[in-house]
Design a protein around this motif. Structure first.
Motif, short mmCIF file in Angstrom:
data_model
loop_
_atom_site.label_atom_id
_atom_site.label_comp_id
_atom_site.label_asym_id
_atom_site.label_seq_id
_atom_site.Cartn_x
_atom_site.Cartn_y
_atom_site.Cartn_z
N LEU A 32 -9.05 14.30 4.98
CA LEU A 32 -9.43 13.69 6.25
C LEU A 32 -9.83 12.22 6.05
CD1 LEU A 32 -11.49 16.52 8.00
CD2 LEU A 32 -9.22 15.63 8.64
N LEU A 33 -10.55 11.97 4.96
CA LEU A 33 -11.00 10.61 4.67
C LEU A 33 -9.80 9.69 4.50
CD1 LEU A 33 -13.77 9.29 4.30
CD2 LEU A 33 -13.40 9.44 1.83
N ILE A 34 -8.83 10.18 3.72
CA ILE A 34 -7.64 9.36 3.46
C ILE A 34 -6.87 9.14 4.77
CG2 ILE A 34 -5.38 9.34 2.32
CD1 ILE A 34 -6.88 10.81 -0.03
N ALA A 35 -6.78 10.21 5.56
CA ALA A 35 -6.07 10.08 6.84
C ALA A 35 -6.76 9.05 7.73
CB ALA A 35 -6.03 11.44 7.54
N ALA A 36 -8.10 9.11 7.77
CA ALA A 36 -8.87 8.17 8.60
C ALA A 36 -8.61 6.74 8.16
CB ALA A 36 -10.35 8.49 8.51
N TRP A 37 -8.61 6.53 6.84
CA TRP A 37 -8.35 5.19 6.32
C TRP A 37 -6.94 4.73 6.68
CZ3 TRP A 37 -11.03 1.23 4.95
CH2 TRP A 37 -12.38 1.40 4.53
N ALA A 38 -6.03 5.64 6.60
CA ALA A 38 -4.63 5.29 6.89
C ALA A 38 -4.50 4.86 8.35
CB ALA A 38 -3.72 6.48 6.59
N ILE A 39 -5.15 5.62 9.24
CA ILE A 39 -5.07 5.30 10.66
C ILE A 39 -5.75 3.95 10.96
CG2 ILE A 39 -5.88 5.98 12.97
CD1 ILE A 39 -5.51 8.94 11.95
N TYR A 40 -6.95 3.80 10.39
CA TYR A 40 -7.70 2.56 10.59
C TYR A 40 -6.89 1.37 10.08
CZ TYR A 40 -11.52 -0.82 10.17
OH TYR A 40 -12.31 -1.91 10.27
N GLY A 41 -6.35 1.56 8.87
CA GLY A 41 -5.56 0.50 8.24
C GLY A 41 -4.37 0.11 9.09
N SER A 42 -3.68 1.10 9.60
CA SER A 42 -2.48 0.78 10.38
C SER A 42 -2.85 0.07 11.69
CB SER A 42 -1.65 2.04 10.64
OG SER A 42 -2.36 2.91 11.47
N HIS A 43 -4.03 0.41 12.22
CA HIS A 43 -4.50 -0.31 13.42
C HIS A 43 -4.70 -1.78 13.13
CE1 HIS A 43 -5.18 2.26 16.89
NE2 HIS A 43 -5.36 3.25 16.04
N MET A 44 -5.39 -2.02 12.01
CA MET A 44 -5.67 -3.41 11.62
C MET A 44 -4.35 -4.15 11.44
SD MET A 44 -9.03 -4.00 10.81
CE MET A 44 -9.04 -5.01 9.33
N LEU A 45 -3.45 -3.50 10.72
CA LEU A 45 -2.17 -4.11 10.42
C LEU A 45 -1.42 -4.36 11.73
CD1 LEU A 45 -0.37 -4.94 8.04
CD2 LEU A 45 0.71 -2.70 8.18
N GLY A 46 -1.45 -3.34 12.59
CA GLY A 46 -0.78 -3.43 13.88
C GLY A 46 -1.31 -4.61 14.68
N ASP A 47 -2.62 -4.74 14.76
CA ASP A 47 -3.24 -5.85 15.50
C ASP A 47 -2.77 -7.19 14.96
OD1 ASP A 47 -4.56 -4.24 17.18
OD2 ASP A 47 -6.53 -4.43 16.26
N THR A 48 -2.78 -7.27 13.64
CA THR A 48 -2.38 -8.53 13.02
C THR A 48 -0.95 -8.87 13.40
OG1 THR A 48 -3.67 -7.74 11.16
CG2 THR A 48 -2.44 -9.76 10.82
N LEU A 49 -0.08 -7.89 13.31
CA LEU A 49 1.34 -8.13 13.62
C LEU A 49 1.51 -8.54 15.08
CD1 LEU A 49 3.12 -5.26 11.69
CD2 LEU A 49 3.05 -7.69 11.13
N VAL A 50 0.83 -7.82 15.99
CA VAL A 50 0.98 -8.10 17.41
C VAL A 50 0.47 -9.49 17.75
CG1 VAL A 50 0.23 -7.43 19.73
CG2 VAL A 50 1.00 -5.69 18.11
#
Ligand code: HEC
Length: 176
Positions: free
Chosen positions: A13-31
């Motif tokens: 769950l921890l890894i999944a949470a990090w993955a989701i959080y990370g992709s959000h950050m990355l997504g924001d940056t890209l957008v």
């Protein structure tokens, strides 16, 4: 090292949470980067607006057509107004007020003309946008106006009329 099933799930769950959080950050940056790269966005909106055909879009349309409109066409269209308006400098008020130098003139200010309250209550000067709105539908712009004229519905006609009215001046007001 051995993990219990509980620990495995927790780590998962921890890894999944990090993955989701990370992709959000990355997504924001890209957008964000995308937005900055695309100043054409506003232009695309303006292009799309007339297609929708709303009242605001129609008005905007006439305003954007001013630069390419010709006073000659406006002069021809003025046949519709002639029965009530003179345009010469110092011309008489007839059914309606004289329209010499009307662009930028204070509303309802032709000397000696008895305006309706609808127009005197408006206040301010005749901007291109206000003239456009008035000519589109006098009654909609100034409820109770004495000007009994249905209105020019075509944006191109109104743009031509506005540049014609503009030309009735010793020093025509700059286009917006
Ligand atoms: C049937 C007569 C009639 C026609 C046709 C007519 N008008 Fe008018 N117009 C008037 C009257 C009357 C007023 C004064 C309105 C009031 O006091 O409410 C007026 C007012 C105006 C004003 C405001 C002037 C000011 O001093 O504030 C403008 C601008 C104008 N007309 C433009 C036009 C244009 C452009 C046309 C043709 C597309 C047109 N009118 C056609 C009768 C007419």
């Amino acid at each position: 090292m051995k993990f219990s099933w509980f620990e495995k799930i927790s780590f998962g769950l921890l890894i999944a949470a990090w993955a989701i959080y990370g992709s959000h950050m990355l997504g924001d940056t890209l957008v964000h980067a995308e937005e900055l790269k695309k100043p054409a966005y506003a232009v695309a909106m303006a292009d799309a607006a007339p297609a929708k055909g709303g009242a605001a879009a129609v008005m905007e349309n006439a305003m954007t057509m001013l630069a390419s409109a010709t006073p000659d066409k406006g002069a021809k269209l003025f046949k519709k107004c002639k029965s009530c308006h003179t345009v010469a400098k110092g011309g008489k008020n007839t059914v309606g007020p004289n329209l010499w130098d009307v662009v930028g003139r204070a509303k309802a200010s032709a000397a000696g003309f008895k305006y309706s309250g609808a127009l005197t209550d408006k206040g301010g000067d005749w901007s291109y946008a206000d003239l456009d709105a008035f000519i589109t539908s006098p009654k909609a712009f100034a409820k109770g106006t004495k000007m009994s004229f249905a209105g020019l519905k075509k944006a191109g006609d109104r743009a031509a009329m506005l540049v014609y009215l503009r030309s009735l001046s010793d020093s025509p007001k700059p286009l917006p």
